[in-house]
Design a protein around this motif. Structure first.
Motif, short mmCIF file in Angstrom:
data_model
loop_
_atom_site.label_atom_id
_atom_site.label_comp_id
_atom_site.label_asym_id
_atom_site.label_seq_id
_atom_site.Cartn_x
_atom_site.Cartn_y
_atom_site.Cartn_z
N PRO A 201 0.81 -1.24 0.00
CA PRO A 201 0.00 0.00 0.00
C PRO A 201 0.83 1.28 0.00
CG PRO A 201 -0.12 -1.12 2.13
CD PRO A 201 0.55 -2.07 1.20
N ARG A 202 2.12 1.20 0.34
CA ARG A 202 2.94 2.42 0.40
C ARG A 202 3.74 2.65 -0.88
NH1 ARG A 202 5.93 3.08 6.14
NH2 ARG A 202 6.04 5.22 5.35
N THR A 203 3.55 1.82 -1.86
CA THR A 203 4.28 2.00 -3.11
C THR A 203 3.80 3.27 -3.81
OG1 THR A 203 4.54 -0.38 -3.36
CG2 THR A 203 4.88 0.95 -5.32
N ARG A 204 4.75 4.11 -4.24
CA ARG A 204 4.42 5.41 -4.81
C ARG A 204 3.86 5.26 -6.23
NH1 ARG A 204 10.04 7.67 -3.21
NH2 ARG A 204 10.44 7.15 -5.40
N PRO A 205 3.07 6.26 -6.69
CA PRO A 205 2.54 6.21 -8.05
C PRO A 205 3.61 6.08 -9.13
CG PRO A 205 1.39 7.88 -6.78
CD PRO A 205 2.52 7.40 -5.93
N ASP A 206 4.74 6.80 -8.98
CA ASP A 206 5.79 6.71 -10.00
C ASP A 206 6.43 5.34 -10.03
OD1 ASP A 206 6.82 7.61 -7.40
OD2 ASP A 206 8.77 7.64 -8.39
N THR A 207 6.49 4.69 -8.87
CA THR A 207 7.03 3.32 -8.83
C THR A 207 6.09 2.37 -9.54
OG1 THR A 207 8.08 3.83 -6.70
CG2 THR A 207 7.88 1.51 -7.31
N LEU A 208 4.80 2.50 -9.29
CA LEU A 208 3.82 1.64 -9.96
C LEU A 208 3.84 1.86 -11.47
CD1 LEU A 208 0.88 2.06 -7.42
CD2 LEU A 208 2.28 0.01 -7.76
N ALA A 209 4.01 3.11 -11.88
CA ALA A 209 4.09 3.40 -13.31
C ALA A 209 5.31 2.74 -13.93
CB ALA A 209 4.12 4.90 -13.54
N ARG A 210 6.42 2.73 -13.21
CA ARG A 210 7.64 2.09 -13.74
C ARG A 210 7.46 0.58 -13.84
NH1 ARG A 210 10.93 3.61 -10.22
NH2 ARG A 210 12.02 1.76 -9.47
N ILE A 211 6.76 -0.01 -12.90
CA ILE A 211 6.47 -1.45 -12.97
C ILE A 211 5.62 -1.74 -14.20
CG2 ILE A 211 5.22 -3.34 -11.84
CD1 ILE A 211 6.10 -2.16 -9.17
N TYR A 212 4.64 -0.87 -14.46
CA TYR A 212 3.77 -1.06 -15.62
C TYR A 212 4.55 -0.98 -16.93
CZ TYR A 212 0.07 -0.09 -19.01
OH TYR A 212 -0.76 -0.12 -20.11
N ARG A 213 5.60 -0.16 -16.96
CA ARG A 213 6.37 0.03 -18.19
C ARG A 213 7.48 -1.00 -18.37
NH1 ARG A 213 2.72 3.07 -20.63
NH2 ARG A 213 2.20 4.94 -19.44
N ARG A 214 7.58 -1.96 -17.46
CA ARG A 214 8.63 -2.97 -17.62
C ARG A 214 8.44 -3.68 -18.96
NH1 ARG A 214 11.17 -5.15 -12.64
NH2 ARG A 214 11.51 -7.04 -13.83
N PRO A 215 9.52 -3.91 -19.69
CA PRO A 215 9.36 -4.51 -21.04
C PRO A 215 9.02 -5.99 -21.02
CG PRO A 215 11.69 -4.17 -20.53
CD PRO A 215 10.91 -3.52 -19.42
N ALA A 216 9.37 -6.69 -19.94
CA ALA A 216 9.19 -8.15 -19.92
C ALA A 216 7.95 -8.52 -19.12
CB ALA A 216 10.42 -8.83 -19.30
N ASN A 217 7.02 -9.24 -19.77
CA ASN A 217 5.82 -9.77 -19.13
C ASN A 217 5.08 -8.74 -18.27
OD1 ASN A 217 6.25 -12.32 -20.23
ND2 ASN A 217 7.46 -12.98 -18.50
N PRO A 218 4.66 -7.61 -18.83
CA PRO A 218 3.97 -6.61 -17.99
C PRO A 218 2.63 -7.11 -17.47
CG PRO A 218 3.82 -6.04 -20.32
CD PRO A 218 4.77 -7.19 -20.23
N ASP A 219 1.95 -8.00 -18.21
CA ASP A 219 0.63 -8.44 -17.76
C ASP A 219 0.69 -9.24 -16.46
OD1 ASP A 219 1.93 -10.52 -18.97
OD2 ASP A 219 0.21 -11.18 -20.17
N TYR A 220 1.89 -9.63 -16.06
CA TYR A 220 2.05 -10.33 -14.79
C TYR A 220 1.60 -9.45 -13.62
CZ TYR A 220 4.45 -13.33 -11.36
OH TYR A 220 4.75 -14.16 -10.32
N PHE A 221 1.66 -8.14 -13.79
CA PHE A 221 1.38 -7.20 -12.71
C PHE A 221 0.04 -6.47 -12.90
CE2 PHE A 221 5.96 -7.23 -13.70
CZ PHE A 221 6.42 -7.89 -12.57
#
Length: 322
Positions: A201-221
């Motif tokens: 719950p404390r993960t920042r919005p910019d961190t979540l956005a970076r996870i979404y932009r990961r090039p490998a298997n993004p649908d995992y998240f």
């Protein structure tokens, strides 16, 4: 689908025609051996396939008819050839029988190997879970000794055990993890670690956005990003609009209190899933202006008489949305 089945069905038809011709000619030699070997391959193959615990393991059943057909033909031909007065033909007959017998033997060996690998994997997983549980207890004891300094203690432990997921996973369960720690671990090559970051719950919005932009298997998240209240609104809209690769993703959107109003309207207008309606009704930031649309969504859902939805709607109508 018919094109895919054309070859095996054609081979099966040829086999049945050949069997009928042999029976009509009363040529019974080799038939029991051929049928027995084909049956042995089928039984051993089915047993071997079901030793796998993989979700795609049943695909191993597809080539079994071919293996059984080959074993049956080799068994029949080998039995006939080995009674030939010519030595070379008799020798080929014995080779054909050995080749037919190799089928069930190899399938049995494969099944036992798969079972052994599953047992080994289960033992490793149990040991890993036990190690995580020991580390979880150690973390709890350490943090209790440093009240008010939990975040710094967790950061120090993550640096000390940077490559040890048996430490990192229970550390990421702690509510006092610093946002900076979560941001750093979001770049991990271990998807399990990144998934824990995406769920915190404390993960920042910019961190979540970076996870979404990961090039490998993004649908995992995707499921956790759709549900996280810190996911940026523009990212939620993009995730909602993109082609779906995850089942029931609308249920995660519906449970997100930060879901933009335009997406709530679209969900209400399109959904037929009662779980989506329940999620939207359970949001703490529910807008009473959407109450009629929620009633309509519940009425056209797959469970229009859902008691939980009806009770929540009546509660809202009599209470804050009166």
């Amino acid at each position: 689908m018919l094109g895919f089945l054309a070859l095996p069905l054609s081979l099966l038809l040829l086999l049945l025609l050949g069997l009928a011709w042999l029976l009509w000619k009363r040529r019974y030699r080799g038939l029991p051996e051929g049928l027995g070997l084909a049956l042995a391959v089928g039984v051993c193959g089915v047993w071997a396939v079901f030793q796998s615990q993989s979700s795609t393991g049943a695909l191993g059943l597809l080539p079994l008819p071919f293996y059984a057909l080959a074993a049956g033909v080799l068994g029949w031909a080998g039995t006939n050839a080995r009674h030939s007065p010519r030595r070379w033909r008799a020798g080929l007959g014995w080779l054909a029988l050995l080749a037919a017998l190799a089928g069930p033997v190899l399938l049995l060996a494969q099944g036992f190997q798969t079972r052994a690998l599953n047992q080994q994997r289960a033992a490793l997983n149990a040991a890993h879970r036990a190690e995580i549980e020991r580390n979880r207890a150690a973390i709890k004891a350490l943090l209790s000794q440093h009240p008010g300094e939990e975040g710094a203690q967790i950061e120090a432990l993550t640096l000390r055990h940077a490559q040890d997921r048996a430490w990192l996973l229970p550390l990421l369960e702690q509510p006092q993890v610093l946002a900076e720690t979560l941001d750093r671990l979001a770049d991990s090559a271990d998807f399990g670690i990144v998934l824990s970051v995406a769920r915190h719950p404390r993960t920042r919005p910019d961190t979540l956005a970076r996870i979404y932009r990961r090039p490998a298997n993004p649908d995992y998240f995707f499921s956790d990003l759709a549900r996280h209240s810190n996911t940026p609104p523009e990212l939620l809209i993009e995730l909602y609009r993109r082609p779906r690769s995850i089942m029931n993703l609308d249920r995660q959107f519906a449970a997100n209190p930060a879901l933009p109003a335009e997406l709530r309207r679209e969900l209400l207008a399109q959904t037929r899933d009662v779980h989506v309606v329940q999620g939207l009704l359970g949001l703490p930031t529910l807008d009473c202006d959407f109450l009629p649309a929620r009633r309509q969504a519940r009425a056209r859902s797959d469970r229009p008489e859902d008691s939980d939805s009806l009770a929540r709607l009546d509660e809202l109508q009599r209470g804050r949305c009166a």
